[in-house]
Design an enzyme around this catalytic site. Structure first.
Site, PDB file in Angstrom:
ATOM      1  N   ALA A  60     -26.945 -13.754  46.435  1.00 41.32           N
ATOM      2  CA  ALA A  60     -28.350 -12.605  47.183  1.00 41.32           C
ATOM      3  C   ALA A  60     -27.165 -11.278  47.947  1.00 41.32           C
ATOM      4  CB  ALA A  60     -29.318 -13.100  48.672  1.00 41.32           C
ATOM      5  N   GLY A 106     -28.125 -17.097  44.963  1.00 46.41           N
ATOM      6  CA  GLY A 106     -29.258 -16.029  44.729  1.00 46.41           C
ATOM      7  C   GLY A 106     -29.237 -16.531  42.711  1.00 46.41           C
ATOM      8  N   GLU A 109     -29.299 -19.291  41.154  1.00 46.86           N
ATOM      9  CA  GLU A 109     -31.518 -19.982  41.419  1.00 46.86           C
ATOM     10  C   GLU A 109     -32.022 -19.128  40.877  1.00 46.86           C
ATOM     11  OE1 GLU A 109     -31.846 -20.586  46.156  1.00 46.86           O
ATOM     12  OE2 GLU A 109     -30.969 -19.382  46.226  1.00 46.86           O
ATOM     13  N   GLU A 129     -23.836 -21.713  50.114  1.00 52.48           N
ATOM     14  CA  GLU A 129     -24.727 -20.809  51.113  1.00 52.48           C
ATOM     15  C   GLU A 129     -24.404 -21.792  51.950  1.00 52.48           C
ATOM     16  OE1 GLU A 129     -27.510 -20.062  47.821  1.00 52.48           O
ATOM     17  OE2 GLU A 129     -25.423 -21.688  48.225  1.00 52.48           O
TER      18      GLU A 129
END
Length: 255
Positions: A60, A106, A109, A129
């Site tokens: 992210a 991310g 993911e 994370e």
């Protein structure tokens, strides 16, 4: 941010957002729009998603985190990302992630939302994370669990340590690991094999596999019978059976 290259029925969707292909909100929005266009394009049967430059995606956009002031804002950010990942996973056409460099946070993911994953042997895949004092928010806790099981999922998240592409195959997180220079060609070969099949049959199988996550076995086998009947009377089925009898390669038209 995204560019598209078409090779036969295969669309190669490349993310270019240097230096790390971070998944900012604008990136996810454009990805959603690209998928909408692919869905309506009969000339696209399979999609390859990869990152240009050094990474698939390093995660992210952390800069966006600095604008978040409340837990509800953070939850909404997570929900927005989850919706895009669900859209990828539920997409009616196969999506193959071709992963090199790093797929972290991310980025992983997103890769886990794709239907198949081809990885470079030296790629790094992880959910780091917890190093930031947060947790995965784009459904990473759930998809990683489904792919590798509880013990390995907890290990990856609690330690924040990435695994290699080779390990990802061993753990069940990826389909195949190859030298990085062979990555895109290997993904293309796989995509072309799938694209040669009837798109009606390919989509029916994908629908059934996705529904197995939320429905009972008996519901799914009944749905399988229904789709078997629907697919059996298509022109593609007639062509496939005729080609088998005539010992030739079938030419599927998606009808």
């Amino acid at each position: 941010m995204f560019s598209v290259q078409q090779e036969g029925y295969v669309a190669i969707l490349a993310l270019h957002r240097p230096p790390a292909n971070a998944l900012a909100s604008s990136v996810l929005k454009e990805l959603s729009e690209r998928l909408d266009a692919f869905k309506e394009d009969d000339q696209v049967r399979v999609i390859i998603l990869h990152g240009e430059g050094r990474f698939f995606s390093a995660g992210a956009d952390i800069k966006e985190f600095t604008a978040i002031e409340t837990s509800e804002q953070a939850a909404e950010l997570a929900r927005a990302g989850q919706q895009i990942m669900e859209k990828v996973e539920q997409f009616p056409k196969p999506i193959i992630a071709a992963i090199h460099g790093a797929a972290l946070g991310g980025g992983l993911e997103l890769a886990m939302s794709c239907h198949l994953r081809i990885v470079a042997e030296n790629a790094k895949l992880g959910l780091p994370e917890l190093q930031l004092g947060i947790i995965p928010g784009f459904a990473g806790t759930q998809r990683l669990l489904r792919h590798v099981g509880m013990a390995k999922a907890l290990e990856m998240m609690w330690t924040s340590e990435p695994i290699t592409g080779t390990e990802a195959v061993q753990w069940g997180l990826a389909n195949k690991a190859v030298p990085e220079e062979q990555l895109l060609d290997t993904a293309k070969q796989l995509a072309q094999k799938i694209a040669q099949k009837s798109p009606i049959s390919v989509q029916a199988v994908l629908q059934l596999v996705n529904e197995a996550r939320t429905k009972t076995f008996h519901e799914c086998v009944e749905k399988e019978a229904q789709l078997f009947g629907q697919v059996f009377v298509t022109d593609d089925a007639k062509e496939g059976i005729a080609a088998f009898i005539e010992k030739r390669t079938p030419q599927f038209r998606g009808k």
